[in-house]
Design an enzyme around this catalytic site. Structure first.
Site, short mmCIF file in Angstrom:
data_model
loop_
_atom_site.label_atom_id
_atom_site.label_comp_id
_atom_site.label_asym_id
_atom_site.label_seq_id
_atom_site.Cartn_x
_atom_site.Cartn_y
_atom_site.Cartn_z
N SER A 1 -0.97 2.04 -7.92
CA SER A 1 -1.91 1.76 -6.84
C SER A 1 -3.34 2.07 -7.31
O SER A 1 -3.78 1.55 -8.34
CB SER A 1 -1.52 2.56 -5.60
OG SER A 1 -2.23 2.16 -4.47
N ASP B 1 5.71 -5.99 -2.08
CA ASP B 1 4.44 -5.27 -1.96
C ASP B 1 3.37 -6.29 -1.58
O ASP B 1 2.89 -7.04 -2.40
CB ASP B 1 4.09 -4.60 -3.29
CG ASP B 1 2.81 -3.79 -3.24
OD1 ASP B 1 2.11 -3.83 -2.20
OD2 ASP B 1 2.48 -3.13 -4.25
N HIS C 1 4.85 -1.55 -0.83
CA HIS C 1 3.98 -0.86 -1.78
C HIS C 1 4.54 0.51 -2.18
O HIS C 1 4.35 0.96 -3.31
CB HIS C 1 2.58 -0.71 -1.18
CG HIS C 1 1.57 -0.16 -2.13
ND1 HIS C 1 1.30 -0.75 -3.35
CD2 HIS C 1 0.76 0.94 -2.05
CE1 HIS C 1 0.37 -0.06 -3.98
NE2 HIS C 1 0.03 0.97 -3.22
#
Length: 384
Positions: free
Chosen positions: A148, A320, A353
């Protein structure tokens, strides 16, 4: 289980920031796992995401329940094996988990920074991390790894210090945020700054915390971390109470918590508001918004990534939607345009995610295989 030890290092020299400001007399909290080899060639830097910290793996001797956020990935015999690598986790400048941030005292004024803490970018974090590595005597990293926002830092390392890293592992990340992601961040920030307890960022002086804003910000963020499939599987349309005063099961209230998903989100928001700092949230989401290495190249990502010289592993997850696989493919294409050595894995996982934090055998094995190859190259005395 690894026993972790939190450490801190003070830096007196000013750190120039992308904004034109600077910060001095700041501390960085960090942890290390494993042993640095004789030629200091087996170091791996872990970059963390929004609400994580330097506590990457293991537990503290006096806090058995406080497990590192990537403990399933990092440790003896794990995908990133601390019996082979010296792993370093650093808490980002501006965070609220030990490194100097808005909750700390400004060395020149003697007052808590609050909203006066300077704006920080991904590039600033990388420069601060490089200073820490200098202090540890590590000239070159075997790898830098992050998921991320941590993946953005890993990518930025390849551009800011291409000569100092041999591998970059970029997981569930992107070369910049799209408009939708910036919009989510802005709504979360508005929730915080419009909380009556925010006091223009100087709420510490008033002895309050803008918990309402933080709760809403976390609820918004948490929705984006989960996939539709996961939310439906875990919660669906389940009611919090199965029996009410009417046949439908509903209370017919606009304010009471009726659905399980509502209860879950409120729980996450309440928990977050107890430990996270509001000004830190504003700083970190802005850093996410600003990151865009292609901006100085007219939006040409291939031109931007031409500086990178290391080998890459990129991993994405099919569900995601915040950092979709298409964003990872953008980076893969740009790197291949520059004839870089790139491995790419797109994992068919249902978790959204959050998948980059969870156990998935395919994901863990991809990372394990990659680092096994890096370790083998080091064992043979050559470049990783």
């Amino acid at each position: 289980m690894l026993i972790a030890e939190s450490k801190s290092m003070l830096f007196e020299a000013p750190l120039p920031l992308q904004s034109g400001a600077s910060i001095r007399a700041y501390s960085l909290s960090y942890e290390t796992y494993g042993t640095l080899n004789a030629d200091k060639s087996n170091a791996v830097l872990i970059c963390h995401a929004l609400n994580a910290s330097h506590h990457v793996a293991g537990v503290y001797a006096d806090q058995a329940g406080n497990v590192g956020w990537w403990d399933n990935m990092i440790g003896p015999g794990k995908s990133l094996d601390t019996e082979k690598f010296f792993v370093i986790g650093v808490n980002n400048l501006g965070s609220c988990f030990g490194s100097t941030g808005p909750m700390n005292t400004h060395p020149d004024t003697g007052r808590v920074y609050g909203a006066d803490f300077p704006v920080i970018t991904v590039e600033d974090w990388v420069n601060a991390q490089a200073r820490l590595l200098d202090a540890l005597g590590i000239e070159k990293l075997a790898a830098v790894m992050g998921g991320s926002l941590g993946g953005m830092q890993a990518l930025s390392w390849t551009l800011q210090y291409p000569e100092r890293i041999q591998h970059a592992v970029v997981v569930a990340s992107a070369p910049n945020l799209n408009a939708e992601n910036i919009a989510f961040n802005e709504v979360a920030r508005r929730a915080i700054v419009t909380d009556p307890d925010f006091h223009d960022g100087h709420f510490y002086e008033h002895g309050v915390v803008p918990k309402r804003g933080l709760r809403i910000a976390r609820m918004i963020g948490h929705i984006t971390y989960l996939s539709d499939d996961v939310m439906n599987e875990k919660f669906g349309r389940q009611l919090r109470q199965a029996v009410t005063d009417n046949a439908t099961g509903y209370k017919y209230s606009t304010q009471e918590v009726e659905f399980q998903i509502e209860s879950y989100l409120r729980y996450q928001g309440d928990k977050f508001s107890e430990y996270f700092d509001a000004n830190t949230y504003l700083l970190i989401t802005r850093a996410l918004d600003y990151f865009d290495p292609a901006r100085q190249h007219g939006g040409d990502l291939s031109a931007a990534l031409a500086r990178a010289t290391c080998k890459f592993l990129l991993v994405s997850f099919t569900t995601d939607w915040r950092f979709s696989p298409s964003r990872s493919r953008e980076m893969v294409k740009a790197l291949l345009d520059n004839r870089r050595d790139v491995s790419y894995a797109e994992i068919d996982a249902p978790h959204g995610h959050d998948a980059f934090l969870l156990d998935d055998a395919r994901y863990m094995n991809v990372v394990r295989s990659y680092f096994d190859n890096v370790a083998s190259a080091l064992d043979q005395g050559g470049s990783a």
